[in-house]
Scaffold this motif. Structure first.
Motif, PDB file in Angstrom:
ATOM      1  N   ILE A 137       0.845  -1.203   0.000  1.00 27.39           N
ATOM      2  CA  ILE A 137       0.000   0.000   0.000  1.00 27.39           C
ATOM      3  C   ILE A 137       0.878   1.250   0.000  1.00 27.39           C
ATOM      4  O   ILE A 137       0.649   2.195  -0.767  1.00 27.39           O
ATOM      5  N   ILE A 138       1.912   1.257   0.843  1.00 23.44           N
ATOM      6  CA  ILE A 138       2.809   2.425   0.914  1.00 23.44           C
ATOM      7  C   ILE A 138       3.516   2.637  -0.421  1.00 23.44           C
ATOM      8  O   ILE A 138       3.609   3.760  -0.922  1.00 23.44           O
ATOM      9  N   GLU A 139       3.991   1.532  -1.033  1.00 23.07           N
ATOM     10  CA  GLU A 139       4.653   1.662  -2.332  1.00 23.07           C
ATOM     11  C   GLU A 139       3.686   2.178  -3.396  1.00 23.07           C
ATOM     12  O   GLU A 139       4.040   3.007  -4.231  1.00 23.07           O
ATOM     13  N   GLY A 140       2.447   1.719  -3.345  1.00 26.98           N
ATOM     14  CA  GLY A 140       1.438   2.205  -4.291  1.00 26.98           C
ATOM     15  C   GLY A 140       1.164   3.677  -4.123  1.00 26.98           C
ATOM     16  O   GLY A 140       1.054   4.426  -5.095  1.00 26.98           O
ATOM     17  N   VAL A 141       1.078   4.120  -2.896  1.00 25.03           N
ATOM     18  CA  VAL A 141       0.847   5.537  -2.628  1.00 25.03           C
ATOM     19  C   VAL A 141       2.048   6.353  -3.098  1.00 25.03           C
ATOM     20  O   VAL A 141       1.892   7.410  -3.725  1.00 25.03           O
ATOM     21  N   ASN A 142       3.251   5.881  -2.811  1.00 25.60           N
ATOM     22  CA  ASN A 142       4.460   6.591  -3.264  1.00 25.60           C
ATOM     23  C   ASN A 142       4.501   6.675  -4.786  1.00 25.60           C
ATOM     24  O   ASN A 142       4.836   7.723  -5.346  1.00 25.60           O
ATOM     25  N   ASP A 143       4.185   5.573  -5.456  1.00 25.83           N
ATOM     26  CA  ASP A 143       4.155   5.579  -6.923  1.00 25.83           C
ATOM     27  C   ASP A 143       3.144   6.603  -7.424  1.00 25.83           C
ATOM     28  O   ASP A 143       3.396   7.345  -8.370  1.00 25.83           O
ATOM     29  N   TYR A 144       1.991   6.625  -6.782  1.00 24.64           N
ATOM     30  CA  TYR A 144       0.948   7.566  -7.186  1.00 24.64           C
ATOM     31  C   TYR A 144       1.424   9.000  -7.000  1.00 24.64           C
ATOM     32  O   TYR A 144       1.247   9.850  -7.870  1.00 24.64           O
ATOM     33  N   LEU A 145       2.032   9.245  -5.857  1.00 33.17           N
ATOM     34  CA  LEU A 145       2.508  10.598  -5.580  1.00 33.17           C
ATOM     35  C   LEU A 145       3.607  11.013  -6.555  1.00 33.17           C
ATOM     36  O   LEU A 145       3.644  12.143  -7.022  1.00 33.17           O
ATOM     37  N   GLU A 146       4.508  10.090  -6.860  1.00 34.97           N
ATOM     38  CA  GLU A 146       5.569  10.398  -7.818  1.00 34.97           C
ATOM     39  C   GLU A 146       4.986  10.674  -9.209  1.00 34.97           C
ATOM     40  O   GLU A 146       5.391  11.604  -9.897  1.00 34.97           O
ATOM     41  N   THR A 147       4.027   9.863  -9.615  1.00 30.55           N
ATOM     42  CA  THR A 147       3.389  10.054 -10.910  1.00 30.55           C
ATOM     43  C   THR A 147       2.642  11.376 -10.938  1.00 30.55           C
ATOM     44  O   THR A 147       2.702  12.134 -11.913  1.00 30.55           O
ATOM     45  N   ASP A 148       1.969  11.684  -9.858  1.00 32.40           N
ATOM     46  CA  ASP A 148       1.213  12.936  -9.787  1.00 32.40           C
ATOM     47  C   ASP A 148       2.158  14.135  -9.835  1.00 32.40           C
ATOM     48  O   ASP A 148       1.875  15.130 -10.499  1.00 32.40           O
ATOM     49  N   ALA A 149       3.281  14.044  -9.145  1.00 35.13           N
ATOM     50  CA  ALA A 149       4.254  15.149  -9.153  1.00 35.13           C
ATOM     51  C   ALA A 149       4.840  15.331 -10.542  1.00 35.13           C
ATOM     52  O   ALA A 149       5.033  16.458 -11.008  1.00 35.13           O
ATOM     53  N   ALA A 150       5.109  14.218 -11.216  1.00 32.97           N
ATOM     54  CA  ALA A 150       5.651  14.311 -12.579  1.00 32.97           C
ATOM     55  C   ALA A 150       4.622  14.923 -13.506  1.00 32.97           C
ATOM     56  O   ALA A 150       4.945  15.715 -14.395  1.00 32.97           O
ATOM     57  N   THR A 151       3.396  14.588 -13.322  1.00 30.50           N
ATOM     58  CA  THR A 151       2.333  15.145 -14.149  1.00 30.50           C
ATOM     59  C   THR A 151       2.206  16.633 -13.903  1.00 30.50           C
ATOM     60  O   THR A 151       2.010  17.409 -14.837  1.00 30.50           O
ATOM     61  N   GLN A 152       2.329  17.040 -12.686  1.00 32.47           N
ATOM     62  CA  GLN A 152       2.238  18.462 -12.345  1.00 32.47           C
ATOM     63  C   GLN A 152       3.378  19.252 -13.013  1.00 32.47           C
ATOM     64  O   GLN A 152       3.179  20.375 -13.457  1.00 32.47           O
ATOM     65  N   GLN A 153       4.547  18.670 -13.100  1.00 28.79           N
ATOM     66  CA  GLN A 153       5.681  19.376 -13.715  1.00 28.79           C
ATOM     67  C   GLN A 153       5.507  19.476 -15.229  1.00 28.79           C
ATOM     68  O   GLN A 153       5.949  20.415 -15.856  1.00 28.79           O
TER      69      GLN A 153
END
Length: 163
Positions: A137-153
Protein backbone atom coordinates in the motif's frame (compact mmCIF):
# COMPACT_ATOMS: atom_id res chain seq x y z
CA UNK A 1 -54.52 -68.84 61.46
CA UNK A 2 -52.85 -65.40 61.43
CA UNK A 3 -49.76 -64.16 63.12
CA UNK A 4 -50.09 -61.55 65.78
CA UNK A 5 -48.52 -58.15 65.52
CA UNK A 6 -44.83 -58.19 66.23
CA UNK A 7 -43.63 -55.51 68.56
CA UNK A 8 -40.92 -53.60 66.67
CA UNK A 9 -37.83 -52.86 68.70
CA UNK A 10 -34.11 -53.33 68.21
CA UNK A 11 -33.01 -56.93 68.56
CA UNK A 12 -30.34 -57.00 71.23
CA UNK A 13 -28.57 -60.20 70.19
CA UNK A 14 -26.26 -59.30 67.24
CA UNK A 15 -26.42 -62.80 65.71
CA UNK A 16 -30.23 -62.88 65.76
CA UNK A 17 -30.28 -59.29 64.45
CA UNK A 18 -28.18 -60.23 61.39
CA UNK A 19 -30.27 -63.34 60.72
CA UNK A 20 -33.51 -61.36 60.99
CA UNK A 21 -32.10 -58.65 58.76
CA UNK A 22 -31.07 -61.03 55.99
CA UNK A 23 -34.40 -62.95 56.11
CA UNK A 24 -36.52 -59.80 56.05
CA UNK A 25 -34.35 -58.28 53.31
CA UNK A 26 -34.82 -61.38 51.18
CA UNK A 27 -38.56 -61.24 51.79
CA UNK A 28 -38.72 -57.55 50.81
CA UNK A 29 -36.80 -58.19 47.61
CA UNK A 30 -39.11 -61.11 46.69
CA UNK A 31 -42.20 -59.00 47.33
CA UNK A 32 -40.77 -56.15 45.24
CA UNK A 33 -40.09 -58.48 42.31
CA UNK A 34 -43.59 -59.98 42.66
CA UNK A 35 -45.10 -56.48 42.64
CA UNK A 36 -43.13 -55.56 39.54
CA UNK A 37 -44.27 -58.72 37.76
CA UNK A 38 -47.96 -58.52 38.79
CA UNK A 39 -48.46 -54.82 38.18
CA UNK A 40 -46.01 -54.30 35.31
CA UNK A 41 -44.29 -51.65 37.38
CA UNK A 42 -40.70 -50.56 37.73
CA UNK A 43 -39.44 -51.17 41.22
CA UNK A 44 -36.10 -49.70 42.24
CA UNK A 45 -34.78 -52.47 44.42
CA UNK A 46 -31.66 -54.44 43.79
CA UNK A 47 -28.02 -54.86 44.60
CA UNK A 48 -27.43 -51.13 44.04
CA UNK A 49 -29.59 -50.32 47.04
CA UNK A 50 -27.69 -50.40 50.32
CA UNK A 51 -29.38 -50.64 53.66
CA UNK A 52 -27.07 -49.19 56.24
CA UNK A 53 -26.91 -50.51 59.73
CA UNK A 54 -24.84 -49.02 62.52
CA UNK A 55 -22.30 -51.88 62.34
CA UNK A 56 -22.01 -51.49 58.58
CA UNK A 57 -21.51 -47.74 58.91
CA UNK A 58 -18.83 -48.28 61.56
CA UNK A 59 -16.95 -50.75 59.33
CA UNK A 60 -17.30 -48.45 56.32
CA UNK A 61 -15.91 -45.55 58.37
CA UNK A 62 -12.93 -47.66 59.50
CA UNK A 63 -12.22 -48.69 55.91
CA UNK A 64 -12.38 -45.10 54.69
CA UNK A 65 -10.04 -43.97 57.49
CA UNK A 66 -7.53 -46.70 56.55
CA UNK A 67 -7.80 -45.77 52.88
CA UNK A 68 -7.27 -42.08 53.70
CA UNK A 69 -4.23 -42.84 55.86
CA UNK A 70 -2.74 -45.00 53.10
CA UNK A 71 -3.38 -42.31 50.46
CA UNK A 72 -1.71 -39.69 52.67
CA UNK A 73 1.35 -41.94 53.11
CA UNK A 74 1.58 -42.52 49.35
CA UNK A 75 1.34 -38.76 48.69
CA UNK A 76 4.09 -38.05 51.23
CA UNK A 77 6.30 -40.67 49.58
CA UNK A 78 5.63 -39.19 46.15
CA UNK A 79 6.88 -35.78 47.28
CA UNK A 80 9.92 -37.28 49.00
CA UNK A 81 8.78 -37.27 52.62
CA UNK A 82 8.83 -40.17 55.13
CA UNK A 83 11.14 -42.24 52.95
CA UNK A 84 12.98 -43.71 55.96
CA UNK A 85 10.21 -46.27 56.51
CA UNK A 86 10.52 -47.68 52.97
CA UNK A 87 12.66 -50.68 52.10
CA UNK A 88 14.95 -50.86 49.08
CA UNK A 89 12.40 -52.65 46.82
CA UNK A 90 9.69 -50.16 47.80
CA UNK A 91 12.03 -47.28 46.98
CA UNK A 92 12.75 -48.81 43.57
CA UNK A 93 9.01 -49.15 42.86
CA UNK A 94 8.45 -45.56 43.99
CA UNK A 95 11.31 -44.33 41.80
CA UNK A 96 9.84 -46.18 38.81
CA UNK A 97 6.39 -44.67 39.42
CA UNK A 98 7.84 -41.19 39.74
CA UNK A 99 9.92 -41.67 36.57
CA UNK A 100 6.83 -42.77 34.63
CA UNK A 101 4.89 -39.82 36.02
CA UNK A 102 7.65 -37.38 35.09
CA UNK A 103 7.76 -38.85 31.57
CA UNK A 104 4.01 -38.37 31.17
CA UNK A 105 4.34 -34.80 32.44
CA UNK A 106 7.17 -34.07 29.98
CA UNK A 107 5.17 -35.50 27.07
CA UNK A 108 2.15 -33.40 27.96
CA UNK A 109 4.32 -30.29 28.39
CA UNK A 110 6.01 -30.88 25.01
CA UNK A 111 2.63 -31.31 23.35
CA UNK A 112 1.42 -28.01 24.81
CA UNK A 113 4.64 -26.28 23.73
CA UNK A 114 4.24 -27.61 20.17
CA UNK A 115 0.65 -26.35 20.07
CA UNK A 116 1.68 -22.94 21.39
CA UNK A 117 4.56 -22.77 18.91
CA UNK A 118 2.23 -23.60 16.02
CA UNK A 119 -0.18 -20.87 17.19
CA UNK A 120 2.64 -18.33 17.38
CA UNK A 121 3.89 -19.30 13.90
CA UNK A 122 0.38 -18.78 12.52
CA UNK A 123 0.22 -15.36 14.19
CA UNK A 124 3.65 -14.45 12.82
CA UNK A 125 2.51 -15.54 9.34
CA UNK A 126 -0.59 -13.35 9.59
CA UNK A 127 1.49 -10.40 10.82
CA UNK A 128 4.02 -10.97 8.05
CA UNK A 129 1.23 -10.92 5.44
CA UNK A 130 -0.19 -7.77 7.00
CA UNK A 131 3.27 -6.13 6.86
CA UNK A 132 3.64 -7.03 3.19
CA UNK A 133 0.18 -5.63 2.53
CA UNK A 134 1.14 -2.39 4.30
CA UNK A 135 4.40 -2.17 2.33
CA UNK A 136 2.47 -2.73 -0.93
CA UNK A 137 0.00 0.00 0.00
CA UNK A 138 2.81 2.43 0.91
CA UNK A 139 4.65 1.66 -2.33
CA UNK A 140 1.44 2.20 -4.29
CA UNK A 141 0.85 5.54 -2.63
CA UNK A 142 4.46 6.59 -3.26
CA UNK A 143 4.15 5.58 -6.92
CA UNK A 144 0.95 7.57 -7.19
CA UNK A 145 2.51 10.60 -5.58
CA UNK A 146 5.57 10.40 -7.82
CA UNK A 147 3.39 10.05 -10.91
CA UNK A 148 1.21 12.94 -9.79
CA UNK A 149 4.25 15.15 -9.15
CA UNK A 150 5.65 14.31 -12.58
CA UNK A 151 2.33 15.15 -14.15
CA UNK A 152 2.24 18.46 -12.34
CA UNK A 153 5.68 19.38 -13.71
CA UNK A 154 4.72 18.47 -17.31
CA UNK A 155 1.76 20.83 -17.32
CA UNK A 156 2.51 24.34 -18.59
CA UNK A 157 2.31 26.98 -15.99
CA UNK A 158 -0.36 29.44 -16.92
CA UNK A 159 -0.83 32.68 -15.24
CA UNK A 160 -4.43 33.61 -15.33
CA UNK A 161 -4.58 37.24 -14.47
CA UNK A 162 -8.09 38.43 -15.01
CA UNK A 163 -7.68 41.94 -13.89
Amino acid sequence: MTRGNVQLKTIENPVRRRITFSKRKAGLLKKASDLALLCDAEVAVGKSIRIWQPQTLHLELENLQKETTHSEKVCKHMIGEDLDVLKFKELQKLEKKISLGARKIRLRKEKLLRLESANLERKIGRNHKACHLNVDIIEGVNDYLETDAATQQDLPQTNLNLT
